[in-house]
Enzyme design. Structure first.
Site, PDB file in Angstrom:
ATOM      1  N   GLY A  41       1.462  -1.174  -0.109  1.00 45.30           N
ATOM      2  CA  GLY A  41      -0.109  -0.377  -0.058  1.00 45.30           C
ATOM      3  C   GLY A  41       1.068   1.317  -0.005  1.00 45.30           C
ATOM      4  O   GLY A  41       1.833   1.315   0.843  1.00 45.30           O
ATOM      5  N   ASN A  45       4.365   2.204   2.888  1.00 45.53           N
ATOM      6  CA  ASN A  45       4.909   2.025   2.132  1.00 45.53           C
ATOM      7  C   ASN A  45       5.659   3.382   2.817  1.00 45.53           C
ATOM      8  O   ASN A  45       6.971   3.345   2.830  1.00 45.53           O
ATOM      9  CB  ASN A  45       4.936   1.865   0.769  1.00 45.53           C
ATOM     10  N   GLN A 107       5.563  -3.470 -15.495  1.00 43.88           N
ATOM     11  CA  GLN A 107       4.501  -4.134 -14.033  1.00 43.88           C
ATOM     12  C   GLN A 107       3.066  -3.637 -14.698  1.00 43.88           C
ATOM     13  O   GLN A 107       2.778  -2.927 -15.920  1.00 43.88           O
ATOM     14  CB  GLN A 107       4.706  -3.667 -12.819  1.00 43.88           C
ATOM     15  N   PHE A 111      -6.100  -3.947  -8.813  1.00 47.70           N
ATOM     16  CA  PHE A 111      -6.640  -4.066  -7.342  1.00 47.70           C
ATOM     17  C   PHE A 111      -7.091  -3.543  -6.784  1.00 47.70           C
ATOM     18  O   PHE A 111      -8.698  -3.477  -7.190  1.00 47.70           O
ATOM     19  CB  PHE A 111      -5.944  -2.774  -7.169  1.00 47.70           C
ATOM     20  N   ASN A 188       6.434   8.975 -11.508  1.00 43.64           N
ATOM     21  CA  ASN A 188       7.604   9.005 -12.462  1.00 43.64           C
ATOM     22  C   ASN A 188       7.576   9.508 -13.314  1.00 43.64           C
ATOM     23  O   ASN A 188       6.785  10.257 -13.945  1.00 43.64           O
ATOM     24  CB  ASN A 188       7.917   7.178 -12.476  1.00 43.64           C
ATOM     25  N   GLY A 219      13.562   5.370 -12.876  1.00 47.68           N
ATOM     26  CA  GLY A 219      14.320   4.074 -12.446  1.00 47.68           C
ATOM     27  C   GLY A 219      15.689   4.344 -13.259  1.00 47.68           C
ATOM     28  O   GLY A 219      16.715   4.772 -12.367  1.00 47.68           O
ATOM     29  N   ASP A 249       7.625   4.273  -3.923  1.00 49.11           N
ATOM     30  CA  ASP A 249       7.388   4.957  -2.064  1.00 49.11           C
ATOM     31  C   ASP A 249       8.784   5.483  -1.597  1.00 49.11           C
ATOM     32  O   ASP A 249       8.894   6.022  -1.197  1.00 49.11           O
ATOM     33  CB  ASP A 249       6.753   3.984  -1.824  1.00 49.11           C
TER      34      ASP A 249
END
Length: 303
Positions: A41, A45, A107, A111, A188, A219, A249
């Site tokens: 979460g 986090n 990814q 959810f 990001n 990244g 996070d």
């Protein structure tokens, strides 16, 4: 009297972390290489990392009735996180994320909101906001985040915002309203560009809209920090990524831990890069949180 450094608002979730070679196309299947159930979460986090880095932290999430006596809740309490104002929904379950990562570290997430659906009709946590120096709005209900941001602004708190993977839930009007109330925007490179396209603004336009600082993580390519003073490029501390989940996070939490203690933007970003480099080394968002000393030492070794 202010008692907490940071209040994080948004999801506490259970994470089912799954790895596959490649994502299946529609109407096909793909073999699962590994699967783990872990704590997660975005708001949780951030709270866990911030507390580890020495901030006095509180957390507002909507959780199921089972959470109160869970191992996860006990871990938060042991970290010193104040969870007294959590929104507990007895007839629901705690939100659950299913995160799929392929060989390219791309990814896809699904959810289940569960108790999180109760954010929308919940009152703003006025007492928790009043008792905190800063408020971080993480993934969660857009209307609840907007209400909390408005309240925090009237209290003259420092406000940061990271819509994360819930960015698509914000229509342009609501997104503009939330960003107009904040001091720091995190995202990001995909998310910041999507925000710019949604609002038809460049970086300077975003800064004029509200946030004095825009932090864009890229990244392995590091991060870029934008402010009225210009742009700062920070090289990433590269570590082979076992699992990138939660790296963003941890970056936000570590950045805020330094920012709230008066460090420069460059120092904040370098420290944040160090902390996030630990997170990717193991599966899960909270399984490899470094100590303050470990993160500081790695930062000094690299930069």
């Amino acid at each position: 009297m202010t008692k907490k450094d940071l209040l994080t608002i948004g999801h506490t979730a259970l994470d089912c972390i799954i790895t596959v070679d490649e994502f299946p196309k529609a109407n096909t299947s793909s073999a699962i290489n590994s699967m783990k159930n872990l704590n997660g979460g975005a708001a949780a986090n951030v709270a866990m990392v911030a507390a580890t880095m020495g901030l006095k932290t509180s957390l507002i999430s909507a959780v199921g009735g089972e959470f109160k006596n869970s191992k996860y809740a006990k871990e938060m309490i042991n970290k010193g996180i104040d969870i007294d104002s959590m929104i507990v929904v007895d007839n629901e379950t705690t939100p659950t994320a299913f995160v799929f990562t392929n060989n390219n570290n791309d990814q896809i997430s699904y959810f289940y909101w569960g108790a999180g659906k109760n954010f929308k009709n919940s009152k703003t946590p006025d007492k928790a906001i009043a008792e905190s120096k800063a408020v971080h709005l993480a993934t969660g209900d857009p209307d609840f985040n907007w209400k909390c941001g408005k309240k925090a602004r009237t209290e003259e708190k420092l406000i940061s915002f990271d819509p994360g993977q819930d960015l698509g839930m914000y229509n342009p009007e609501r997104l503009k309203e939330v960003i107009g109330d904040i001091n720091i925007l995190f995202g990001n490179h995909f998310e910041i560009e999507r925000i710019q396209n949604s609002l038809n603004l460049d970086i300077n336009g975003l800064i004029e809209l509200g946030p004095q600082i825009v932090v864009k993580s890229c990244g392995e390519k590091g991060s870029k920090i934008y402010s009225e003073d210009g742009k700062i490029d920070i090289e990433a501390i590269y570590k082979p990524a076992v699992d990138p989940t939660g790296a963003g996070d941890s970056y936000r939490a570590a950045f805020l831990s330094k920012f709230l203690n008066g460090y420069s933007l460059e120092e904040c970003a370098k420290f944040a890069s160090s902390v996030s480099s630990f997170i990717v080394e193991k599966k899960g968002c909270q399984t490899n949180i470094p100590s303050l000393v470990e993160a500081t030492n790695r930062m000094k070794e690299f930069y």
